[in-house]
Write an enzyme that holds these catalytic residues in place. Structure first.
Site, PDB file in Angstrom:
ATOM      1  N   LEU A 137      77.943  19.958 -43.994  1.00 30.43           N
ATOM      2  CA  LEU A 137      77.552  18.640 -42.471  1.00 30.43           C
ATOM      3  C   LEU A 137      78.363  17.326 -43.373  1.00 30.43           C
ATOM      4  O   LEU A 137      79.110  16.844 -42.633  1.00 30.43           O
ATOM      5  CB  LEU A 137      75.869  18.439 -42.370  1.00 30.43           C
ATOM      6  CG  LEU A 137      75.609  17.344 -41.288  1.00 30.43           C
ATOM      7  CD1 LEU A 137      75.453  18.327 -39.628  1.00 30.43           C
ATOM      8  CD2 LEU A 137      74.637  15.976 -41.684  1.00 30.43           C
ATOM      9  N   TYR A 138      78.215  16.920 -44.416  1.00 29.56           N
ATOM     10  CA  TYR A 138      79.029  15.599 -44.476  1.00 29.56           C
ATOM     11  C   TYR A 138      80.429  16.338 -44.491  1.00 29.56           C
ATOM     12  O   TYR A 138      81.584  15.061 -43.831  1.00 29.56           O
ATOM     13  CB  TYR A 138      78.572  15.503 -46.431  1.00 29.56           C
ATOM     14  CG  TYR A 138      79.346  14.487 -47.153  1.00 29.56           C
ATOM     15  CD1 TYR A 138      79.728  13.293 -46.399  1.00 29.56           C
ATOM     16  CD2 TYR A 138      81.034  14.811 -48.250  1.00 29.56           C
ATOM     17  CE1 TYR A 138      80.249  12.214 -47.322  1.00 29.56           C
ATOM     18  CE2 TYR A 138      81.721  13.835 -48.078  1.00 29.56           C
ATOM     19  CZ  TYR A 138      81.416  13.312 -48.634  1.00 29.56           C
ATOM     20  OH  TYR A 138      82.376  11.951 -49.002  1.00 29.56           O
ATOM     21  N   LEU A 139      81.241  16.872 -45.177  1.00 26.45           N
ATOM     22  CA  LEU A 139      82.900  17.459 -44.454  1.00 26.45           C
ATOM     23  C   LEU A 139      82.718  18.103 -43.456  1.00 26.45           C
ATOM     24  O   LEU A 139      84.009  17.441 -42.502  1.00 26.45           O
ATOM     25  CB  LEU A 139      82.775  18.577 -45.413  1.00 26.45           C
ATOM     26  CG  LEU A 139      82.985  18.138 -47.288  1.00 26.45           C
ATOM     27  CD1 LEU A 139      82.533  20.242 -47.321  1.00 26.45           C
ATOM     28  CD2 LEU A 139      83.500  18.066 -47.443  1.00 26.45           C
TER      29      LEU A 139
END
Length: 214
Positions: A125-127
């Site tokens: 999700l962060y990436l």
């Protein structure tokens, strides 16, 4: 250049501010969200801008020549905060920078952003949020540079890095201090405009290495 450092209170952001403050070419403006975060920068004679990147930042970017975006939600926040800061917060600052006529925008991103689905489950999700923000910056017509370091360490700076996607050992790390140096060096290196590149610790001096980034 007047340089707004977004995420100035973060570990990498603080080092970016210090490097800019010791430079004869640049004047840092530390953007922080909380009133109590101002004092540490004021003690260093660094100008402070109080603003929340999730809200209106038009006053913060007004009169700036460049933005270095180092903000991040951190590894301990929920998905909502990751999207709010790393994706929408970045887009918010990019929009404000465009309207204010900011000349340069240097984005701290992350290795693995080009293929989020291949990253560890807890980082996908962060990436993905970073990938969306990076693409938004690319489409903004700002003179951008996107820097994607590998895993960060708190080791001392070496001043030497490896650059680009042909980096052999993706499990290697890079000191935050060297990442900060790359972000600041990119401001002055015209060949980094319009470039997105990965970095890890290596054997080439930073100023030389980023000239050949692609």
């Amino acid at each position: 250049m007047k340089v707004l450092v977004v995420g100035a209170n973060g570990t990498t952001g603080k080092q970016v501010v210090e490097l800019l403050a010791s430079s004869s070419q640049h004047q840092p403006y530390a953007m922080v969200r909380e009133e109590e975060q101002k004092q540490a920068f004021e003690q260093q004679n660094v100008d402070v801008v109080l603003a929340d990147l999730e809200k209106d930042v038009s006053e913060a970017v007004k009169g700036m020549d460049a933005v270095i975006f180092t903000a991040g939600s951190g590894g301990h926040t929920g998905d909502d905060k990751t999207i709010a800061v790393d994706q929408n917060g970045a887009k918010n600052v990019i929009d404000a920078a465009k309207k204010a006529g900011v000349k340069r925008f240097v984005m701290l991103s992350s290795m693995g952003t080009d293929a989020p689905e291949q990253g560890p489950d807890e980082l996908q999700l962060y990436l993905r949020a970073k990938a969306i923000a990076d693409e938004y910056l690319k489409q903004s017509n700002l003179a951008y540079t996107i820097v994607r370091p590998g895993s960060l360490s708190d080791d001392k700076a070496t001043g030497e890095i490896d650059v680009n996607t042909d980096i052999a050992d993706k499990s290697a790390t890079i000191p935050r201090a060297d990442v900060a140096k790359v972000l600041v060096a990119s401001l002055d290196e015209e060949t980094t405009v319009g470039k997105t590149f990965e970095i890890l610790s290596g054997k080439t001096e930073i100023e030389q290495a980023i000239q050949f980034a692609h």
